[in-house]
Design an enzyme around this catalytic site. Structure first.
Site, mmCIF file in Angstrom:
data_model
loop_
_atom_site.group_PDB
_atom_site.id
_atom_site.type_symbol
_atom_site.label_atom_id
_atom_site.label_comp_id
_atom_site.label_asym_id
_atom_site.label_seq_id
_atom_site.Cartn_x
_atom_site.Cartn_y
_atom_site.Cartn_z
ATOM 1 N N ARG A 71 0.869 -1.184 0.000
ATOM 2 C CA ARG A 71 0.000 0.000 0.000
ATOM 3 C C ARG A 71 0.897 1.223 0.000
ATOM 4 O O ARG A 71 1.476 1.565 1.022
ATOM 5 C CB ARG A 71 -0.893 -0.029 1.241
ATOM 6 C CG ARG A 71 -2.069 0.929 1.199
ATOM 7 C CD ARG A 71 -2.720 1.049 2.558
ATOM 8 N NE ARG A 71 -1.921 1.905 3.414
ATOM 9 C CZ ARG A 71 -1.819 1.763 4.733
ATOM 10 N NH1 ARG A 71 -2.455 0.799 5.363
ATOM 11 N NH2 ARG A 71 -1.060 2.584 5.440
ATOM 12 N N HIS A 78 -3.786 4.563 4.561
ATOM 13 C CA HIS A 78 -4.926 3.635 4.586
ATOM 14 C C HIS A 78 -6.161 4.308 3.989
ATOM 15 O O HIS A 78 -6.825 3.763 3.123
ATOM 16 C CB HIS A 78 -5.199 3.189 6.023
ATOM 17 C CG HIS A 78 -6.444 2.385 6.162
ATOM 18 N ND1 HIS A 78 -6.582 1.133 5.604
ATOM 19 C CD2 HIS A 78 -7.635 2.655 6.764
ATOM 20 C CE1 HIS A 78 -7.795 0.660 5.874
ATOM 21 N NE2 HIS A 78 -8.459 1.564 6.569
ATOM 22 N N TYR A 138 3.717 5.591 11.504
ATOM 23 C CA TYR A 138 3.955 4.210 11.925
ATOM 24 C C TYR A 138 4.815 3.382 10.987
ATOM 25 O O TYR A 138 5.074 2.235 11.243
ATOM 26 C CB TYR A 138 2.629 3.490 12.210
ATOM 27 C CG TYR A 138 1.629 3.505 11.066
ATOM 28 C CD1 TYR A 138 1.758 2.615 9.997
ATOM 29 C CD2 TYR A 138 0.563 4.399 11.054
ATOM 30 C CE1 TYR A 138 0.851 2.624 8.955
ATOM 31 C CE2 TYR A 138 -0.355 4.411 10.018
ATOM 32 C CZ TYR A 138 -0.198 3.520 8.966
ATOM 33 O OH TYR A 138 -1.100 3.545 7.943
HETATM 34 C C1 LIG Z 1 -15.193 -6.263 10.558
HETATM 35 C C2 LIG Z 1 -14.406 -4.998 10.493
HETATM 36 N N1 LIG Z 1 -13.558 -4.690 11.490
HETATM 37 C C3 LIG Z 1 -12.854 -3.544 11.437
HETATM 38 C C4 LIG Z 1 -12.974 -2.698 10.382
HETATM 39 C C5 LIG Z 1 -12.168 -1.417 10.331
HETATM 40 N N2 LIG Z 1 -11.171 -1.545 9.246
HETATM 41 C C6 LIG Z 1 -11.356 -0.972 8.064
HETATM 42 S S1 LIG Z 1 -10.110 -1.335 7.001
HETATM 43 C C7 LIG Z 1 -9.292 -2.225 8.161
HETATM 44 C C8 LIG Z 1 -7.996 -2.863 7.849
HETATM 45 C C9 LIG Z 1 -8.107 -3.786 6.727
HETATM 46 O O1 LIG Z 1 -6.853 -4.278 6.387
HETATM 47 P P1 LIG Z 1 -6.677 -5.236 5.148
HETATM 48 O O2 LIG Z 1 -7.664 -6.357 5.227
HETATM 49 O O3 LIG Z 1 -5.254 -5.593 5.070
HETATM 50 O O4 LIG Z 1 -7.152 -4.343 3.919
HETATM 51 P P2 LIG Z 1 -6.448 -3.009 3.359
HETATM 52 O O5 LIG Z 1 -7.026 -1.864 4.110
HETATM 53 O O6 LIG Z 1 -4.985 -3.127 3.564
HETATM 54 O O7 LIG Z 1 -6.831 -2.949 1.922
HETATM 55 C C10 LIG Z 1 -9.999 -2.243 9.348
HETATM 56 C C11 LIG Z 1 -9.548 -2.925 10.558
HETATM 57 C C12 LIG Z 1 -13.870 -3.056 9.370
HETATM 58 N N3 LIG Z 1 -14.054 -2.287 8.286
HETATM 59 N N4 LIG Z 1 -14.571 -4.194 9.435
#
Ligand SMILES: Cc1ncc(C[n+]2csc(CCOP(=O)(O)OP(=O)(O)O)c2C)c(N)n1
Ligand SMILES: [Mg+2]
Lengths: 426, 341
Positions: free
Chosen positions: B258, B262, B271
């Site tokens: 990425r 985020h 971080y």
């Molecule tokens: C069930 C749930 N828990 C927490 C969140 C908050 N949240 C949004 S994105 C994220 C991280 C996701 O990481 P990843 O799966 O690696 O996807 P990326 O953002 O890197 O594309 C979190 C914890 C959420 N959207 N859904």
């Protein structure tokens, strides 16, 4: 023509940012999307791209200043000409454009004409409010058109609905119905294994207020005891005098007084947390819990710190009598800063009172009992002990504050002469 | 006596074709027409430009929170180019490249991010679900659609997108198990961008790869260079073919990074190390594909410029149009697009 660039919410729910650096100066010509400033918020350091092209007329903030979301960050002189007239026709044109584009545009055109119509109707007819708020309005029988929203862009919020509902239905009726009014099954109905009692009137108010406290606050209860032998003596001594003035003297007015003085030294326990601020209140209005047939009611005694113990005793008696007879006005239940709840007359020692929303603390009083205690001379002696349970909101105050406050209250109750010395307008 | 035997030896493969200098592995037999190659390039550019447009709009107060795909464009474009019209796409919240590549109008995406429910109204025939933010839930949705297709005897497959973080959620494991038991026609695309907001991969799992998690469910798992659009294309194509033929699901771990925050509310400099970012910027999927196309003579510098300008201009127009629609639908009830009347 002059145009303002309004500083937007750059994160999710931020209210301000620090202007770190201007990347442009007054008089510069900037293009759309050109970076104009670096701003740091709670969430991130970001650079801001210009929303339009034009010459900079004024920078509204200086570096290192805090910029509030929703205020103008800078002002442009844009290439677009003349003012009001043009803007009007512009926006007219815009609507026309949108209309015709809607017909042409494949995305928009997908919609059936009916639905299209209904969208437009809704646009005109429905005041702004979330579905949850609309539901609340339906439940409380409030017509959305009859009220003005206090939320962003005139949005109607739950609070507006509650207020409107209170205005129409509260007072005598609301206060008289409550636990007493059950739905009686008609004789023809088969005997049901349970009875459904609609949540309304005072019961409903209690439920709402308790839930609000429980959901929002982080409540901790601090417990201690005061030795009240001296206080009981005073009460006995003055009972006749009080009676001659038509007053029934209990410990409660003394406790009220003691709290009102101690709170002046511990303002965070006479406070409330709203939005992002803690409001320390410089007035001392105490709610006190009264058990009525319809349920708990909490009338309020105003300016406890300014009233004598006799006066407090008198008001306590009067207000509780009126609460029991349900002859109390809505205003007499509102605008409290602290509360006291006395379970002692029924029994019980320590308990964990729930704070009266939106206060930051409540004092619970248990039953005074004679107990054996070890005195200064290491002798076991009988003493009258008064149990105290102070629940405080840990978001606003800490355990140390609560302990210090209760210690101070105890010192007044154990040595009531101090009350005299501390008494006075603060 | 004690008897110990090796019951199974499992392995995890990896695939890459195009290296960061834009050179193709000589053993590869990839054959794509110039037209398709150019289209893929244009879609990757479009994705990046779309991200930039949205970030600017957000910074100007004209759009809500936005999660950019910066660095992951090859995964979106490579996999969707391999898909057929009847296949279903199930995105999570960062897959604008995949949606645009499937033919979703940028205006709809703008509308969605401007907070207008209409943006979720993706034309049915595109077989593309709208964004869905709760992490890993997309997997169960994807498996459900695949099982339904199986039941209805429709010959199609479902491509579901999620992140590395999502692979540590229960839904991932339940979804993979169901897909495996029913041999549902699923292609799971786990975009391993090595971060779940501020949690690095190493802090959320101990396994060396995400691909190997498939083996526990009796599913094939493969790690693909996710910054290599050609490898992504080939791997997805193979997995889809297997799914059409009744061979069941596949998990493709697309290794990438990425490159941006985020979302627009995030500041990764708090971080993570600048060094790491720098390293991965050199593996940029667009730069590498561009080098390849320029070397191959499929693309010229002038063409590239024309592409860029056209995309940028188009997107600006679409964004303005979306703003107008948003304004016109300002007071819409969100239920308008939620319930069937
Ligand atoms: C069930 C749930 N828990 C927490 C969140 C908050 N949240 C949004 S994105 C994220 C991280 C996701 O990481 P990843 O799966 O690696 O996807 P990326 O953002 O890197 O594309 C979190 C914890 C959420 N959207 N859904
Ligand atoms: Mg991730």
């Amino acid at each position: 023509m002059e145009k303002e660039f309004i500083f937007p919410d750059l994160g999710e729910g931020i209210t301000e940012g620090e202007l770190i650096k201007w990347l442009v100066s007054t008089g510069d010509y900037v293009n759309e999307d050109q970076e104009i400033a670096e701003i740091e918020t709670d969430k991130a350091l970001v650079s801001i791209p210009s929303a339009f092209s034009g010459k900079i007329k004024k920078l509204c903030y200086e570096e290192n200043q805090t910029v509030k979301v929703g205020t103008a960050l800078l002002i442009y002189e844009t290439d677009e000409t003349s003012q009001t007239e043009d803007t009007k026709s512009d926006s007219l044109k815009e609507t026309e454009n949108t209309q015709s584009n809607r017909e042409k545009d494949p995305i928009i055109n997908k919609k059936k004409p009916q639905t299209e119509q209904s969208i437009q109707n809704t646009t005109h007819l429905l005041p702004l409010a979330t579905p949850a708020t609309r539901k609340l309005a339906r439940e409380l029988g409030v017509d959305l058109h009859s009220i003005k929203g206090s939320g962003k862009d005139g949005r109607i919020i739950d609070d507006d609905i509650q207020k409107a509902a209170n205005k129409t239905e509260i007072s005598s009726e609301e206060l008289t119905e409550g636990l007493g009014s059950k739905t009686k099954p008609s004789p023809s109905e088969k005997a049901s294994p349970y009875e459904a009692i609609p949540l309304k009137g005072i019961r409903r108010k209690i439920a709402e207020s308790m839930q609000a406290s429980h959901q929002e606050m982080v409540m901790v209860t601090h417990m201690d005891e005061a030795r009240v032998d001296k206080l009981l003596e005073i009460r006995k001594e003055k009972a006749e005098l009080a009676k001659s003035r038509g007053i029934k003297l209990t410990l409660l007015p003394f406790i009220l007084k003691a709290c009102s003085i101690a709170l002046q030294d511990h303002p965070y326990l006479n406070a409330s947390l709203q939005e992002e601020s803690i409001f320390l209140k410089k007035y001392y209005h105490f709610g006190f819990a009264v058990d009525t047939d319809a349920g708990l009611m909490v009338p309020v005694i105003r300016d406890v710190n300014k009233k004598s113990i006799f006066k407090l005793a008198k008001e306590l008696t009067e207000l509780s009598a009126r609460a029991r007879e349900r002859k109390i006005d809505l205003e007499e239940l509102q605008n409290h800063t602290f509360s006291i709840t006395n379970i002692g007359s029924l029994g019980g020692i320590f308990f964990t009172p729930i704070i009266h929303h939106p206060d930051s603390a409540i004092l619970g009083i248990g039953r005074t009992q004679q107990k054996p205690i070890v005195d200064q001379n290491k002798k076991i002696v009988p003493a009258y002990m008064l149990p105290l349970a102070l629940t405080f909101d840990h978001r606003i105050a800490d355990g140390a504050t609560a302990a210090r406050f209760v210690n101070q209250v105890i010192s007044y109750l154990e040595d009531p002469d101090l009350l005299l010395l501390e008494e006075g307008e603060n | 006596m004690m008897t110990e035997k090796v019951l199974q030896k499992l392995q995890v493969k990896s695939l890459s074709i195009l290296n960061e200098h834009g050179e193709v592995d000589s053993s590869s037999t990839i054959q794509l027409s110039e037209e398709i190659l150019k289209k893929m390039y244009a879609k990757m550019l479009l994705t990046r430009e779309f991200d930039q447009r949205c970030i600017n709009l957000q910074r100007q107060g004209r759009m809500g929170t936005y999660a950019a795909a910066y660095g992951q464009e090859a995964i979106h474009v490579g996999s969707t180019t391999a898909m057929q019209t009847q296949d279903w796409l199930v995105p999570s919240f960062r897959e604008q490249g995949a949606l645009l590549s499937r033919g979703v109008n940028p205006e709809l995406l703008f509308l969605f991010f401007m907070g207008c429910e209409k943006g979720n109204e993706i034309p049915k025939e595109l077989h593309t679900l709208p964004y869905c933010v709760p992490c890993a839930t997309q997997i169960t949705h994807g498996v459900g659609i695949a099982m339904a297709a199986q039941y209805k005897k429709e010959n199609l497959a479902v491509v579901t997108f999620f992140g590395d973080g999502a692979s540590s959620e229960g839904d991932f494991h339940e979804g993979l198990n169901f897909a495996s038991v029913y041999q549902a026609p699923c292609v799971f695309i786990c975009q391993n961008n090595q971060w779940a907001i501020s949690t690095p991969l190493k802090q959320q799992m101990h396994s060396p790869t995400i691909a190997q998690k498939a083996l526990a469910y009796g599913i094939e798992g493969e790690r693909i260079d996710g910054n290599d659009v050609l490898a992504v294309f080939i791997a997805t194509k193979r997995a889809l073919k297997k799914a059409y033929e009744g061979g069941g699901p596949t998990l493709l771990e697309m290794l990438s990074y990425r490159l941006g925050p985020h979302t627009t509310s995030d500041d990764p400099s708090r971080y993570r190390e600048e060094k790491e970012l720098h390293l991965w910027k050199q593996k940029d999927p667009i730069l590498r594909f561009e080098k390849y196309l320029l070397n191959k003579g499929v693309l010229s510098e002038e063409e590239k410029k024309v592409f860029q300008e056209k995309i940028s201009e188009d997107l600006k127009k679409h964004a303005l149009e979306a703003e107008k629609i948003c304004q016109a639908l300002k007071n819409q009830d969100i239920c308008e697009f939620t319930f069937k009347k």
